[in-house]
Design a protein around this motif. Structure first.
Motif, PDB file in Angstrom:
ATOM      1  N   UNK A  26      28.606 -16.873 -11.586  1.00 19.65           N
ATOM      2  CA  UNK A  26      29.392 -16.156 -12.977  1.00 19.65           C
ATOM      3  C   UNK A  26      28.677 -16.705 -14.030  1.00 19.65           C
ATOM      4  N   UNK A  27      28.661 -18.244 -14.263  1.00 22.92           N
ATOM      5  CA  UNK A  27      27.870 -18.636 -15.274  1.00 22.92           C
ATOM      6  C   UNK A  27      26.269 -18.204 -15.288  1.00 22.92           C
ATOM      7  N   UNK A  28      25.917 -18.086 -14.523  1.00 24.26           N
ATOM      8  CA  UNK A  28      24.357 -17.471 -14.605  1.00 24.26           C
ATOM      9  C   UNK A  28      24.369 -16.174 -15.355  1.00 24.26           C
ATOM     10  N   UNK A  37      29.582 -18.541 -24.541  1.00 27.59           N
ATOM     11  CA  UNK A  37      30.910 -19.353 -24.424  1.00 27.59           C
ATOM     12  C   UNK A  37      31.684 -19.306 -23.148  1.00 27.59           C
ATOM     13  N   UNK A  38      31.536 -18.214 -22.619  1.00 26.70           N
ATOM     14  CA  UNK A  38      31.928 -17.882 -21.177  1.00 26.70           C
ATOM     15  C   UNK A  38      31.197 -18.651 -20.141  1.00 26.70           C
ATOM     16  N   UNK A  39      29.981 -18.728 -20.352  1.00 26.59           N
ATOM     17  CA  UNK A  39      29.047 -19.583 -19.378  1.00 26.59           C
ATOM     18  C   UNK A  39      29.546 -21.060 -19.727  1.00 26.59           C
ATOM     19  N   UNK A  40      29.812 -21.474 -20.873  1.00 27.73           N
ATOM     20  CA  UNK A  40      30.020 -22.930 -21.017  1.00 27.73           C
ATOM     21  C   UNK A  40      31.340 -23.280 -20.337  1.00 27.73           C
ATOM     22  N   UNK A  41      32.383 -22.290 -20.693  1.00 27.86           N
ATOM     23  CA  UNK A  41      33.777 -22.495 -19.899  1.00 27.86           C
ATOM     24  C   UNK A  41      33.639 -22.564 -18.412  1.00 27.86           C
TER      25      UNK A  41
END
Length: 107
Positions: A26-28, A37-41
């Motif tokens: 999901x981060x990728x 911001x979502x990737x960092x979370x």
């Protein structure tokens, strides 16, 4: 996820590892979409999960090591004559600890 108990710690650790892979995927995807911001979370969540997995694995290893040392000590105690039992236990405990340390290093 926490309410499901299987009795096997390896199964639970496997589920946590699968969840970490899902977070990574999901981060990728978030990075590819420019949602940093979502990737960092998601990466932060994955790091917390990884810490939990490492702690669980360490706990499992310690319990297994303690159990093996207890069995080895009981077996050796049963085979040894009763004289000088205290010194024998100390030597046995030291030997078992050394053997398990070497085995864990080799793994």
């Amino acid at each position: 996820m926490g309410s499901e108990t299987s009795g096997e710690p390896g199964v639970f650790v496997g589920r946590l590892a699968n969840q970490a892979r899902k977070l990574q995927h999901e981060a990728k995807a978030a990075i590819a979409q420019g949602d940093y911001a979502r990737a960092s979370a998601l990466i932060g969540d994955a790091e917390l999960l990884a810490e939990d997995v490492h702690g669980l694995v360490d706990d499992i290893e310690h319990r297994q090591t303690d159990r093996l040392m207890g069995h080895a000590a009981a077996e050796a105690e049963a085979r040894r004559p009763r004289r000088h039992a205290r010194g024998s236990r100390l030597r046995l405990a030291f030997g078992a600890t050394l053997a398990m340390s070497l085995a864990l290093v080799e793994c």
